[in-house]
Design a protein around this motif. Sequence first.
Motif, mmCIF file in Angstrom:
data_model
loop_
_atom_site.group_PDB
_atom_site.id
_atom_site.type_symbol
_atom_site.label_atom_id
_atom_site.label_comp_id
_atom_site.label_asym_id
_atom_site.label_seq_id
_atom_site.Cartn_x
_atom_site.Cartn_y
_atom_site.Cartn_z
ATOM 1 N N ASP A 101 21.037 -18.222 79.832
ATOM 2 C CA ASP A 101 20.694 -19.469 80.506
ATOM 3 C C ASP A 101 21.815 -20.017 81.374
ATOM 4 O O ASP A 101 21.566 -20.670 82.375
ATOM 5 C CB ASP A 101 20.315 -20.527 79.466
ATOM 6 C CG ASP A 101 19.192 -20.044 78.564
ATOM 7 O OD1 ASP A 101 18.112 -19.736 79.100
ATOM 8 O OD2 ASP A 101 19.412 -19.954 77.343
ATOM 9 N N LEU A 102 23.050 -19.786 80.949
ATOM 10 C CA LEU A 102 24.213 -20.346 81.623
ATOM 11 C C LEU A 102 25.254 -19.269 81.882
ATOM 12 O O LEU A 102 25.344 -18.283 81.132
ATOM 13 C CB LEU A 102 24.859 -21.443 80.764
ATOM 14 C CG LEU A 102 23.992 -22.628 80.367
ATOM 15 C CD1 LEU A 102 24.721 -23.503 79.341
ATOM 16 C CD2 LEU A 102 23.618 -23.443 81.589
ATOM 17 N N LEU A 103 26.043 -19.493 82.920
ATOM 18 C CA LEU A 103 27.197 -18.642 83.194
ATOM 19 C C LEU A 103 28.391 -19.570 83.356
ATOM 20 O O LEU A 103 28.399 -20.434 84.249
ATOM 21 C CB LEU A 103 26.997 -17.819 84.465
ATOM 22 C CG LEU A 103 28.188 -16.962 84.889
ATOM 23 C CD1 LEU A 103 28.471 -15.888 83.841
ATOM 24 C CD2 LEU A 103 27.943 -16.330 86.243
ATOM 25 N N ALA A 104 29.378 -19.420 82.472
ATOM 26 C CA ALA A 104 30.581 -20.251 82.519
ATOM 27 C C ALA A 104 31.749 -19.413 83.014
ATOM 28 O O ALA A 104 31.911 -18.262 82.606
ATOM 29 C CB ALA A 104 30.900 -20.797 81.121
ATOM 30 N N ILE A 105 32.530 -19.992 83.900
ATOM 31 C CA ILE A 105 33.780 -19.379 84.334
ATOM 32 C C ILE A 105 34.878 -20.057 83.527
ATOM 33 O O ILE A 105 35.095 -21.268 83.642
ATOM 34 C CB ILE A 105 34.024 -19.571 85.850
ATOM 35 C CG1 ILE A 105 32.816 -19.148 86.674
ATOM 36 C CG2 ILE A 105 35.301 -18.854 86.281
ATOM 37 C CD1 ILE A 105 32.378 -17.722 86.501
ATOM 38 N N VAL A 106 35.533 -19.268 82.690
ATOM 39 C CA VAL A 106 36.536 -19.793 81.760
ATOM 40 C C VAL A 106 37.907 -19.281 82.179
ATOM 41 O O VAL A 106 38.076 -18.084 82.430
ATOM 42 C CB VAL A 106 36.220 -19.352 80.307
ATOM 43 C CG1 VAL A 106 37.295 -19.840 79.351
ATOM 44 C CG2 VAL A 106 34.846 -19.857 79.894
ATOM 45 N N GLN A 107 38.899 -20.186 82.237
ATOM 46 C CA GLN A 107 40.254 -19.823 82.615
ATOM 47 C C GLN A 107 41.220 -20.261 81.528
ATOM 48 O O GLN A 107 41.084 -21.357 80.981
ATOM 49 C CB GLN A 107 40.631 -20.483 83.945
ATOM 50 C CG GLN A 107 39.737 -20.028 85.082
ATOM 51 C CD GLN A 107 39.931 -20.835 86.349
ATOM 52 O OE1 GLN A 107 40.315 -21.996 86.301
ATOM 53 N NE2 GLN A 107 39.660 -20.218 87.480
ATOM 54 N N ALA A 108 42.177 -19.392 81.226
ATOM 55 C CA ALA A 108 43.165 -19.686 80.187
ATOM 56 C C ALA A 108 44.507 -19.095 80.593
ATOM 57 O O ALA A 108 44.582 -18.232 81.466
ATOM 58 C CB ALA A 108 42.705 -19.119 78.847
ATOM 59 N N GLN A 109 45.560 -19.540 79.919
ATOM 60 C CA GLN A 109 46.907 -19.070 80.239
ATOM 61 C C GLN A 109 47.311 -17.812 79.482
ATOM 62 O O GLN A 109 48.349 -17.237 79.770
ATOM 63 C CB GLN A 109 47.922 -20.178 79.982
ATOM 64 C CG GLN A 109 47.832 -21.327 80.964
ATOM 65 C CD GLN A 109 47.945 -20.895 82.413
ATOM 66 O OE1 GLN A 109 47.009 -21.066 83.180
ATOM 67 N NE2 GLN A 109 49.055 -20.327 82.796
ATOM 68 N N SER A 110 46.480 -17.385 78.527
ATOM 69 C CA SER A 110 46.788 -16.158 77.792
ATOM 70 C C SER A 110 45.500 -15.618 77.179
ATOM 71 O O SER A 110 44.494 -16.334 77.090
ATOM 72 C CB SER A 110 47.800 -16.435 76.676
ATOM 73 O OG SER A 110 47.211 -17.253 75.677
ATOM 74 N N LEU A 111 45.560 -14.373 76.745
ATOM 75 C CA LEU A 111 44.396 -13.788 76.081
ATOM 76 C C LEU A 111 44.112 -14.500 74.764
ATOM 77 O O LEU A 111 42.948 -14.684 74.395
ATOM 78 C CB LEU A 111 44.610 -12.292 75.845
ATOM 79 C CG LEU A 111 44.527 -11.420 77.099
ATOM 80 C CD1 LEU A 111 44.931 -9.988 76.775
ATOM 81 C CD2 LEU A 111 43.134 -11.458 77.707
#
Length: 142
Positions: A101-111
């Motif tokens: 239903d949704l597509l989120a673009i997720v950003q982080a500083q590390s794995l």
Amino acid sequence: MISQQDRKLIALLRQNARTSVSDLARALHLSRSTVQNRIARLEASGIIKGYSVEVGGEYTANQVEAHVSIKVRQKLTARTNSALEQIPHVAQLYAVSGEYDLLAIVQAQSLEELSAVLDQIGNLEGVERTNSAVVLETRFRR
């Protein structure tokens, strides 16, 4: 309806929203006051909704990104959307067609940070399942 000059103005602002009004006026061959008035009108009409910061350098050098497909219980869609909006690592959220239903673009500083955010998303009320794809390389971005 917006004019061709407004389109050019928007294109210049998308390249660099901090360009001075004087520089915009020179590039568009318009007076400074005309450009100020056009910007004010575009903002008032909602065509220009705001300005943002594009980060780079050391901040983005090690940043990781994932595209997260999310299946949501239909009756909890609004609640799930609100919960996702509260997670600062979710940079963008799209409603999509298909199995998810949704597509989120997720950003982080590390794995490790990305893994924690993915767990947080998976544990939200209304989320039935997720499927994540970690971006290995960005070929280009517009």
